[in-house]
Design a protein around this motif. Structure first.
Motif, PDB file in Angstrom:
ATOM      1  N   HIS A  83       7.168  11.020  -4.532  1.00 31.06           N
ATOM      2  CA  HIS A  83       6.970  11.002  -3.082  1.00 31.06           C
ATOM      3  C   HIS A  83       7.305  12.315  -2.384  1.00 31.06           C
ATOM      4  O   HIS A  83       6.775  12.586  -1.310  1.00 31.06           O
ATOM      5  CB  HIS A  83       7.659   9.803  -2.404  1.00 31.06           C
ATOM      6  CG  HIS A  83       9.138   9.854  -2.330  1.00 31.06           C
ATOM      7  ND1 HIS A  83       9.925   9.017  -3.063  1.00 31.06           N
ATOM      8  CD2 HIS A  83       9.985  10.619  -1.606  1.00 31.06           C
ATOM      9  CE1 HIS A  83      11.187   9.251  -2.786  1.00 31.06           C
ATOM     10  NE2 HIS A  83      11.249  10.226  -1.913  1.00 31.06           N
ATOM     11  N   ARG A  84       8.119  13.171  -2.976  1.00 25.49           N
ATOM     12  CA  ARG A  84       8.375  14.450  -2.306  1.00 25.49           C
ATOM     13  C   ARG A  84       7.111  15.298  -2.261  1.00 25.49           C
ATOM     14  O   ARG A  84       6.969  16.172  -1.418  1.00 25.49           O
ATOM     15  CB  ARG A  84       9.536  15.194  -2.950  1.00 25.49           C
ATOM     16  CG  ARG A  84       9.187  15.915  -4.228  1.00 25.49           C
ATOM     17  CD  ARG A  84      10.320  16.876  -4.629  1.00 25.49           C
ATOM     18  NE  ARG A  84       9.979  17.523  -5.856  1.00 25.49           N
ATOM     19  CZ  ARG A  84      10.607  17.358  -7.003  1.00 25.49           C
ATOM     20  NH1 ARG A  84      11.671  16.591  -7.054  1.00 25.49           N
ATOM     21  NH2 ARG A  84      10.199  17.973  -8.083  1.00 25.49           N
ATOM     22  N   ARG A  85       6.165  15.045  -3.173  1.00 27.03           N
ATOM     23  CA  ARG A  85       4.883  15.768  -3.197  1.00 27.03           C
ATOM     24  C   ARG A  85       3.733  14.918  -2.681  1.00 27.03           C
ATOM     25  O   ARG A  85       2.607  15.375  -2.615  1.00 27.03           O
ATOM     26  CB  ARG A  85       4.558  16.223  -4.625  1.00 27.03           C
ATOM     27  CG  ARG A  85       5.568  17.166  -5.215  1.00 27.03           C
ATOM     28  CD  ARG A  85       5.562  18.476  -4.494  1.00 27.03           C
ATOM     29  NE  ARG A  85       6.486  19.426  -5.103  1.00 27.03           N
ATOM     30  CZ  ARG A  85       6.657  20.635  -4.651  1.00 27.03           C
ATOM     31  NH1 ARG A  85       5.994  21.043  -3.581  1.00 27.03           N
ATOM     32  NH2 ARG A  85       7.501  21.448  -5.227  1.00 27.03           N
ATOM     33  N   TRP A  86       4.012  13.674  -2.326  1.00 28.06           N
ATOM     34  CA  TRP A  86       2.957  12.762  -1.877  1.00 28.06           C
ATOM     35  C   TRP A  86       3.390  12.117  -0.566  1.00 28.06           C
ATOM     36  O   TRP A  86       3.820  10.977  -0.525  1.00 28.06           O
ATOM     37  CB  TRP A  86       2.683  11.698  -2.941  1.00 28.06           C
ATOM     38  CG  TRP A  86       1.440  10.914  -2.682  1.00 28.06           C
ATOM     39  CD1 TRP A  86       1.324   9.746  -1.990  1.00 28.06           C
ATOM     40  CD2 TRP A  86       0.120  11.252  -3.095  1.00 28.06           C
ATOM     41  NE1 TRP A  86       0.041   9.340  -1.949  1.00 28.06           N
ATOM     42  CE2 TRP A  86      -0.729  10.245  -2.623  1.00 28.06           C
ATOM     43  CE3 TRP A  86      -0.425  12.318  -3.813  1.00 28.06           C
ATOM     44  CZ2 TRP A  86      -2.110  10.266  -2.852  1.00 28.06           C
ATOM     45  CZ3 TRP A  86      -1.785  12.337  -4.044  1.00 28.06           C
ATOM     46  CH2 TRP A  86      -2.613  11.319  -3.566  1.00 28.06           C
ATOM     47  N   GLY A  87       3.362  12.883   0.491  1.00 32.39           N
ATOM     48  CA  GLY A  87       3.668  12.353   1.808  1.00 32.39           C
ATOM     49  C   GLY A  87       5.134  12.352   2.197  1.00 32.39           C
ATOM     50  O   GLY A  87       5.474  11.995   3.315  1.00 32.39           O
ATOM     51  N   GLY A  88       6.026  12.693   1.273  1.00 36.30           N
ATOM     52  CA  GLY A  88       7.430  12.829   1.609  1.00 36.30           C
ATOM     53  C   GLY A  88       8.224  11.545   1.712  1.00 36.30           C
ATOM     54  O   GLY A  88       9.396  11.561   2.058  1.00 36.30           O
ATOM     55  N   ARG A  89       7.596  10.417   1.397  1.00 28.80           N
ATOM     56  CA  ARG A  89       8.304   9.132   1.481  1.00 28.80           C
ATOM     57  C   ARG A  89       7.660   8.128   0.550  1.00 28.80           C
ATOM     58  O   ARG A  89       6.498   8.267   0.158  1.00 28.80           O
ATOM     59  CB  ARG A  89       8.275   8.591   2.903  1.00 28.80           C
ATOM     60  CG  ARG A  89       6.865   8.272   3.377  1.00 28.80           C
ATOM     61  CD  ARG A  89       6.831   7.662   4.780  1.00 28.80           C
ATOM     62  NE  ARG A  89       5.466   7.473   5.225  1.00 28.80           N
ATOM     63  CZ  ARG A  89       4.687   6.464   4.870  1.00 28.80           C
ATOM     64  NH1 ARG A  89       5.124   5.528   4.050  1.00 28.80           N
ATOM     65  NH2 ARG A  89       3.444   6.352   5.337  1.00 28.80           N
TER      66      ARG A  89
END
Length: 165
Positions: free
Chosen positions: A40-46
């Motif tokens: 998630h840090r590379r895919w939308g941040g959450r």
């Protein structure tokens, strides 16, 4: 550019990797992958919840966005989406944390890019974050080349890359 070009429903890649269209039954698995910080840090941040996955990641945005599950011999290991706009087409992808570093992303990316290009999805691009050197290297291995200076996408510095068959 003519939008809504045909898209492949399944794609076979090297080393037992394949892509198939995502379905509602995949929503819990996809949502689970986004719980991992490596994803998630590379895919939308959450992390993304199951309802959002069903709404946006299991085929409801087709034909503008086509959603795929990436599989290897052990089963589902990632998510890819191919999208079409009037000026270009693109691929976004993540591999589940437990399956990263095995070449699955490069194999899936190349196979999907070849199929989409053959179906008229050109120019075909990706835009990994500039500081995500692992993704840039994976896209290079899949046949994408940098198209010049980094750019901003949604406030993030990215490296635009184009597929060269």
């Amino acid at each position: 550019m003519d939008q809504h070009r045909p898209f492949p429903h399944a794609v076979e890649a090297a080393a037992g990797v394949r892509l198939r269209l995502a379905q509602d039954d995949d929503a819990e698995t996809i949502a689970g992958w986004t719980q991992a910080p490596e994803v998630h840090r590379r895919w939308g941040g959450r992390a993304i919840d199951v309802d959002e996955v069903r709404a946006s990641y299991t085929g409801r945005r087709s034909p503008q966005v086509v959603a795929y599950v990436v599989c290897d011999r052990g089963g589902p290991v990632g998510y890819a989406q191919a999208w079409q706009r009037s000026d270009r087409c693109g691929i976004d992808m993540f591999i589940a944390a437990h399956a990263q570093g095995r070449g699955v992303g490069s194999a899936a990316g190349r196979a999907l890019a070849e199929e989409l290009t053959a179906a008229g999805w050109v120019p075909l691009t990706v835009d990994p974050a500039l500081d995500n050197t692992r993704a840039i290297d994976a896209w290079r291995a899949a046949g994408f080349v940098e198209t010049g200076d980094p750019a901003y996408d949604g406030g993030e510095l990215v490296q635009l890359m184009t597929f060269v068959p």
